[in-house]
Design an enzyme around this catalytic site. Structure first.
Site, PDB file in Angstrom:
ATOM      1  N   GLU A 160       9.814 -14.377 -10.762  1.00  0.00           N
ATOM      2  CA  GLU A 160       9.117 -13.148 -10.365  1.00  0.00           C
ATOM      3  C   GLU A 160       8.536 -12.398 -11.552  1.00  0.00           C
ATOM      4  O   GLU A 160       7.420 -11.901 -11.482  1.00  0.00           O
ATOM      5  CB  GLU A 160      10.097 -12.188  -9.680  1.00  0.00           C
ATOM      6  CG  GLU A 160      10.321 -12.430  -8.231  1.00  0.00           C
ATOM      7  CD  GLU A 160      11.131 -11.301  -7.596  1.00  0.00           C
ATOM      8  OE1 GLU A 160      12.228 -11.013  -8.093  1.00  0.00           O
ATOM      9  OE2 GLU A 160      10.654 -10.719  -6.615  1.00  0.00           O
ATOM     10  N   ASN A 213      -2.119   2.282   5.839  1.00  0.00           N
ATOM     11  CA  ASN A 213      -1.212   1.172   5.487  1.00  0.00           C
ATOM     12  C   ASN A 213      -0.992   0.365   6.756  1.00  0.00           C
ATOM     13  O   ASN A 213      -0.829   0.944   7.826  1.00  0.00           O
ATOM     14  CB  ASN A 213       0.161   1.690   5.054  1.00  0.00           C
ATOM     15  CG  ASN A 213       0.136   2.318   3.687  1.00  0.00           C
ATOM     16  OD1 ASN A 213      -0.884   2.303   3.005  1.00  0.00           O
ATOM     17  ND2 ASN A 213       1.255   2.895   3.292  1.00  0.00           N
ATOM     18  N   GLY A 214      -0.941  -0.957   6.625  1.00  0.00           N
ATOM     19  CA  GLY A 214      -0.680  -1.798   7.792  1.00  0.00           C
ATOM     20  C   GLY A 214      -1.853  -2.716   8.072  1.00  0.00           C
ATOM     21  O   GLY A 214      -2.741  -2.893   7.226  1.00  0.00           O
ATOM     22  N   TRP A 242      -2.923  -2.833  -1.509  1.00  0.00           N
ATOM     23  CA  TRP A 242      -2.547  -4.227  -1.798  1.00  0.00           C
ATOM     24  C   TRP A 242      -3.346  -5.044  -0.805  1.00  0.00           C
ATOM     25  O   TRP A 242      -3.121  -4.960   0.411  1.00  0.00           O
ATOM     26  CB  TRP A 242      -1.045  -4.389  -1.598  1.00  0.00           C
ATOM     27  CG  TRP A 242      -0.468  -5.694  -2.030  1.00  0.00           C
ATOM     28  CD1 TRP A 242      -0.085  -6.037  -3.291  1.00  0.00           C
ATOM     29  CD2 TRP A 242      -0.161  -6.821  -1.208  1.00  0.00           C
ATOM     30  NE1 TRP A 242       0.434  -7.311  -3.304  1.00  0.00           N
ATOM     31  CE2 TRP A 242       0.400  -7.817  -2.033  1.00  0.00           C
ATOM     32  CE3 TRP A 242      -0.306  -7.108   0.158  1.00  0.00           C
ATOM     33  CZ2 TRP A 242       0.815  -9.062  -1.557  1.00  0.00           C
ATOM     34  CZ3 TRP A 242       0.103  -8.344   0.626  1.00  0.00           C
ATOM     35  CH2 TRP A 242       0.656  -9.300  -0.226  1.00  0.00           C
ATOM     36  N   ARG A 254       5.352  -0.021  -5.886  1.00  0.00           N
ATOM     37  CA  ARG A 254       5.279  -0.874  -4.698  1.00  0.00           C
ATOM     38  C   ARG A 254       4.345  -2.065  -4.895  1.00  0.00           C
ATOM     39  O   ARG A 254       4.368  -2.998  -4.109  1.00  0.00           O
ATOM     40  CB  ARG A 254       4.813  -0.031  -3.506  1.00  0.00           C
ATOM     41  CG  ARG A 254       5.779   1.081  -3.177  1.00  0.00           C
ATOM     42  CD  ARG A 254       5.163   2.065  -2.228  1.00  0.00           C
ATOM     43  NE  ARG A 254       4.978   1.484  -0.922  1.00  0.00           N
ATOM     44  CZ  ARG A 254       5.878   1.530   0.057  1.00  0.00           C
ATOM     45  NH1 ARG A 254       6.995   2.154  -0.147  1.00  0.00           N
ATOM     46  NH2 ARG A 254       5.649   0.980   1.231  1.00  0.00           N
ATOM     47  N   LYS A 305       6.741  -4.223  -3.738  1.00  0.00           N
ATOM     48  CA  LYS A 305       8.158  -3.856  -3.574  1.00  0.00           C
ATOM     49  C   LYS A 305       8.588  -4.009  -2.129  1.00  0.00           C
ATOM     50  O   LYS A 305       9.663  -4.508  -1.848  1.00  0.00           O
ATOM     51  CB  LYS A 305       8.376  -2.415  -4.050  1.00  0.00           C
ATOM     52  CG  LYS A 305       9.834  -1.955  -4.002  1.00  0.00           C
ATOM     53  CD  LYS A 305      10.701  -2.698  -5.003  1.00  0.00           C
ATOM     54  CE  LYS A 305      12.148  -2.336  -4.945  1.00  0.00           C
ATOM     55  NZ  LYS A 305      12.999  -3.337  -5.613  1.00  0.00           N
ATOM     56  N   LYS A 315      14.524 -14.399  -9.832  1.00  0.00           N
ATOM     57  CA  LYS A 315      14.294 -13.268 -10.744  1.00  0.00           C
ATOM     58  C   LYS A 315      13.428 -13.716 -11.907  1.00  0.00           C
ATOM     59  O   LYS A 315      12.473 -13.045 -12.286  1.00  0.00           O
ATOM     60  CB  LYS A 315      15.645 -12.746 -11.240  1.00  0.00           C
ATOM     61  CG  LYS A 315      15.775 -11.304 -11.444  1.00  0.00           C
ATOM     62  CD  LYS A 315      16.002 -10.469 -10.198  1.00  0.00           C
ATOM     63  CE  LYS A 315      15.074 -10.700  -9.059  1.00  0.00           C
ATOM     64  NZ  LYS A 315      15.387 -10.037  -7.822  1.00  0.00           N
ATOM     65  N   CYS A 360       0.829  -1.204   0.000  1.00  0.00           N
ATOM     66  CA  CYS A 360       0.000   0.000   0.000  1.00  0.00           C
ATOM     67  C   CYS A 360       0.869   1.263   0.000  1.00  0.00           C
ATOM     68  O   CYS A 360       2.017   1.228   0.440  1.00  0.00           O
ATOM     69  CB  CYS A 360      -0.872   0.010   1.231  1.00  0.00           C
ATOM     70  SG  CYS A 360      -1.854  -1.473   1.405  1.00  0.00           S
ATOM     71  N   HIS A 403      19.867 -36.157  -6.382  1.00  0.00           N
ATOM     72  CA  HIS A 403      19.144 -36.661  -5.214  1.00  0.00           C
ATOM     73  C   HIS A 403      17.649 -36.384  -5.326  1.00  0.00           C
ATOM     74  O   HIS A 403      16.943 -36.355  -4.314  1.00  0.00           O
ATOM     75  CB  HIS A 403      19.718 -36.039  -3.932  1.00  0.00           C
ATOM     76  CG  HIS A 403      21.151 -36.404  -3.703  1.00  0.00           C
ATOM     77  ND1 HIS A 403      21.544 -37.676  -3.345  1.00  0.00           N
ATOM     78  CD2 HIS A 403      22.298 -35.691  -3.848  1.00  0.00           C
ATOM     79  CE1 HIS A 403      22.867 -37.721  -3.236  1.00  0.00           C
ATOM     80  NE2 HIS A 403      23.352 -36.529  -3.560  1.00  0.00           N
ATOM     81  N   GLU A 436      19.032 -16.907  -6.793  1.00  0.00           N
ATOM     82  CA  GLU A 436      18.585 -15.556  -7.148  1.00  0.00           C
ATOM     83  C   GLU A 436      18.214 -15.487  -8.633  1.00  0.00           C
ATOM     84  O   GLU A 436      17.225 -14.847  -8.996  1.00  0.00           O
ATOM     85  CB  GLU A 436      19.684 -14.541  -6.783  1.00  0.00           C
ATOM     86  CG  GLU A 436      19.424 -13.097  -7.188  1.00  0.00           C
ATOM     87  CD  GLU A 436      18.149 -12.507  -6.621  1.00  0.00           C
ATOM     88  OE1 GLU A 436      17.541 -13.089  -5.716  1.00  0.00           O
ATOM     89  OE2 GLU A 436      17.722 -11.445  -7.138  1.00  0.00           O
TER      90      GLU A 436
HETATM   91  C1  AGP Z   1      13.104  -9.141  -4.920  1.00  0.00           C
HETATM   92  O1  AGP Z   1      13.142  -9.198  -6.312  1.00  0.00           O
HETATM   93  C2  AGP Z   1      11.774  -9.370  -4.374  1.00  0.00           C
HETATM   94  N1  AGP Z   1      10.855  -8.408  -4.827  1.00  0.00           N
HETATM   95  C3  AGP Z   1      11.652  -9.757  -2.913  1.00  0.00           C
HETATM   96  O2  AGP Z   1      12.072 -11.077  -2.805  1.00  0.00           O
HETATM   97  C4  AGP Z   1      12.418  -8.915  -1.875  1.00  0.00           C
HETATM   98  O3  AGP Z   1      13.776  -9.150  -1.986  1.00  0.00           O
HETATM   99  C5  AGP Z   1      11.919  -9.290  -0.461  1.00  0.00           C
HETATM  100  O4  AGP Z   1      10.563  -9.000  -0.344  1.00  0.00           O
HETATM  101  C6  AGP Z   1      12.705  -8.599   0.626  1.00  0.00           C
HETATM  102  O5  AGP Z   1      12.579  -7.214   0.543  1.00  0.00           O
HETATM  103  P1  AGP Z   1      13.574  -6.265   1.300  1.00  0.00           P
HETATM  104  O6  AGP Z   1      14.931  -6.517   0.755  1.00  0.00           O
HETATM  105  O7  AGP Z   1      13.068  -4.892   1.022  1.00  0.00           O
HETATM  106  O8  AGP Z   1      13.501  -6.622   2.762  1.00  0.00           O
END
Ligand code: AGP
Length: 615
Positions: free
Chosen positions: A494, A103-104, A77, A27, A610, A491, A2, A510, A487
């Site tokens: 995502e 927010n929250g 969100w 975000r 985000k 990526k 949010c 395994h 990673e």
């Molecule tokens: C990264 O591409 C992601 N959007 C997500 O995994 C992110 O790294 C995770 O939510 C942690 O966020 P932060 O680094 O702001 O704590």
């Protein structure tokens, strides 16, 4: 997640709110809305979906929006209640005079709601936020003072919040408050702004005041007043923001992600600047308060993070253990917070977070602090909530990252771990001066090597085009590049929604090997000169024997690789120990180009946010 924006002043209020929301779009959200005081009425406009839907609604209704003096806006969100027009913020009380954005999460909203319904409040949405509007309105009925009503209401709320509140009968002010969710006041002349993040108002002012937990701000056109949770007046410091609005532009790139990938050489130079002066000089980490004595007292290190930051933490573990011999555990924050941990005053706890606002990591850090641990925060946002809990801090200085998929912040986090691990080795005296000099020399070369990869993108584009329509993807590596494989896979999934997974190459046989056939691309990350290259090569051969489609990511010039691998992505030569920081870049580009070929929303992938501010 949010986002909040608020404005009071002489500009076109609707424009300021919409522009502010646009800057927070990155975000991730599923609905948007604004409330304005127009012709001395509170008018609310909200719509499911992207901001364009809200803009169209506002265009339709433009004749009824006049004489606007102030407003609040929100992108949502969904947490409590699905993504619908009704559940979108702002929310009003029963009579519609008091309006709130939030927010929250309000944890005790069910009890509060039951009580408010008994008192006659009529709820329209399924959200926890609507409870706040009714609660504040109920308190306002007793006091006819909005600031006092907000204070009384907040006393009854359990949970996390950043809120903005307006009331029809107090048309000169917006009230703002926060607890465990960020909220910043943008200070103008004859106007003031509120944002859940700085981009919401950076175009208009570079002066800001950060609210602390429990504080209440009364924001008027020509004045700002601040109170603690008991309504005692407090003084707040105005901070000068370092950002230029240009940081929020794509600068000619098609997507923010591509721009941010290209910024990485400069990010590295920026991070090194002031921390690594020369190969003969010690690393300078000004805000790391760890010395020889405190290091003697340490018996272990725990690194806590989520998502991409967790992968940077895994590289960190490898480096710190290798360089210093100190035992390091890495754990996802969401796991750490729900078990009995052995953290104590002999533990160094490192929290890693791009945003510094990830709820799970904040909770984990708080728990670690309560147990007496020294807390070191590695974050891209030294102005974040997490940074405020830090005993030691490493600001990663990657600059604002807009694309939901983290790229340059990961690189900067990994680099920060190199600097930290070398620093700890310097304090402990565990590495030979020659080895350290060599490490520092190699670190200084990294930007040029990444530039070389960026100048040679065609090889990656070609592979991306060929494999874009595969539904699954495996990344394998061993040792220090296992996090690179994890990673790379994260990526890709995502932003392209391909089922990509990273495995230790040694683990393939395994279990995962059962999945291999001609529909499965396997990308092997193999850096020669270290201990893992030959092993990964053998593991790749095993995959080839099961008809998997093999791609190599390597600095090897061995022509024979073309007999085993269908495609070879070449990166500049680099010692295996330094390679994660370079090998990750082609993985980012591969994910980017695959998503781009598939026509996906690269910067704002579905369902993602985000900064994840709920546990
Ligand atoms: C990264 O591409 C992601 N959007 C997500 O995994 C992110 O790294 C995770 O939510 C942690 O966020 P932060 O680094 O702001 O704590």
């Amino acid at each position: 997640m949010c986002g909040i924006v608020g404005y009071i002043g002489k500009r076109n209020v609707v424009d300021v709110l919409i522009k502010g929301l646009e800057t927070l779009e990155y975000r991730g959200y599923d609905s948007a809305g604004i409330a304005v005081n127009s012709d001395n009425e509170i008018k609310v406009y909200k719509k499911i979906g992207k901001l364009i839907n809200l803009k169209n609604l506002l265009e339709e209704k433009k004749n009824e929006i006049n004489n606007v003096t102030m407003g609040i806006g929100h992108i949502r969100w969904a947490t409590h209640g699905g993504a619908t027009d009704i559940n979108a913020h702002p929310h009003t009380c029963t009579c519609g005079k008091l309006v709130v954005v939030h927010n929250g999460i309000i944890e005790n909203f069910k009890e509060l709601k039951e009580d408010l319904i008994k008192k006659g409040c009529v709820f329209r949405s399924q959200t926890d936020t609507e409870t706040i509007a009714h609660l504040f309105a109920h308190e306002y009925g007793k006091t006819h003072d909005l600031t006092l009503a907000v204070k009384k209401g907040l006393e009854q709320i359990k949970g996390a919040y950043a809120i903005c509140v307006m009331h029809k009968d107090e048309p000169d002010k917006i009230i703002a408050s926060r607890k465990n969710a960020p909220l910043v006041i943008g200070v103008g002349e004859g106007e003031n702004f509120i944002g859940s993040d700085i981009p919401a108002f950076i175009e208009y002012t570079k002066k800001a005041i950060y609210l602390e937990d429990g504080e209440i701000a009364v924001v008027k056109e020509n004045s700002l007043e601040f109170f603690d949770a008991n309504l005692n007046k407090i003084e707040k410091k105005i901070e000068q923001l370092p950002w230029e609005p240009v940081a929020l532009s794509k600068l000619g790139f098609k997507h923010f992600m591509l721009k941010e990938i290209h910024e990485q050489p400069d990010v590295i130079r920026n991070v090194l600047n002031g921390k690594l002066f020369d190969i003969d000089e010690p690393i300078v980490l000004d805000e790391v308060k760890i010395d020889k004595e405190s290091l003697k007292n340490l018996n272990r290190i725990e690194i806590i993070a989520c998502g991409t930051s967790l992968h940077a933490a895994m590289v960190g573990k490898f480096l710190i253990e290798d360089f210093t011999g100190i035992a390091v555990d890495v754990e996802a924050s969401s796991e750490y917070i729900y078990r009995k941990t052995v953290t104590n005053d002999k533990t160094l706890v490192i929290g890693v977070s791009q945003s510094g606002e990830t709820a799970d990591t904040i909770t984990a850090i708080r728990q670690a602090k309560d147990k007496g641990a020294h807390v070191l925060i590695i974050t891209n946002r030294p102005d974040s909530s997490m940074a405020r809990y830090a005993d030691s801090l490493i600001p990663v200085s990657a600059g604002i990252e807009i694309s939901v998929a983290a790229t340059k912040s990961y690189t900067a986090q990994v680099l920060s771990f190199y600097l930290l691990a070398i620093k700890l080795a310097e304090i402990k005296g565990t590495l030979s001066p020659e080895y350290m000099k060599n490490l520092k020399h190699e670190l200084i070369q990294v930007p040029v090597k990444i530039e070389e990869i960026l100048n040679n993108k065609e090889q990656i584009k070609k592979v991306a085009k060929k494999f874009a329509n595969f539904r699954n993807f495996i990344f394998i590596a061993r040792g220090i590049n296992l996090p690179t494989a994890l990673e790379g896979a994260l990526k890709l999934k995502e932003i392209s929604y391909i089922n990509a997974t990273g495995y230790s190459a040694g683990e393939l046989k395994h279990g995962p090997i059962a999945m291999l056939d001609e529909t499965m691309p396997v990308l092997s990350i193999m850096i020669p000169g270290g201990v893992t290259y030959d092993k990964i090569l053998s593991n790749s051969e095993e995959a080839k024997a099961r008809n998997a489609r093999l791609i190599a990511l390597t600095s090897s010039k061995d022509e024979n690789l073309k007999d085993i691998f269908e495609d070879v992505i070449t990166i500049p030569e680099i010692p295996e120990m330094l390679s994660p920081i370079v090998a990750n870049v082609p993985c980012q580009l591969l994910a980017y180009y695959i998503a781009e070929f598939l026509g996906k929303d690269v910067d704002q992938p579905r369902n993602l946010a985000k900064s994840v501010t709920v546990e």
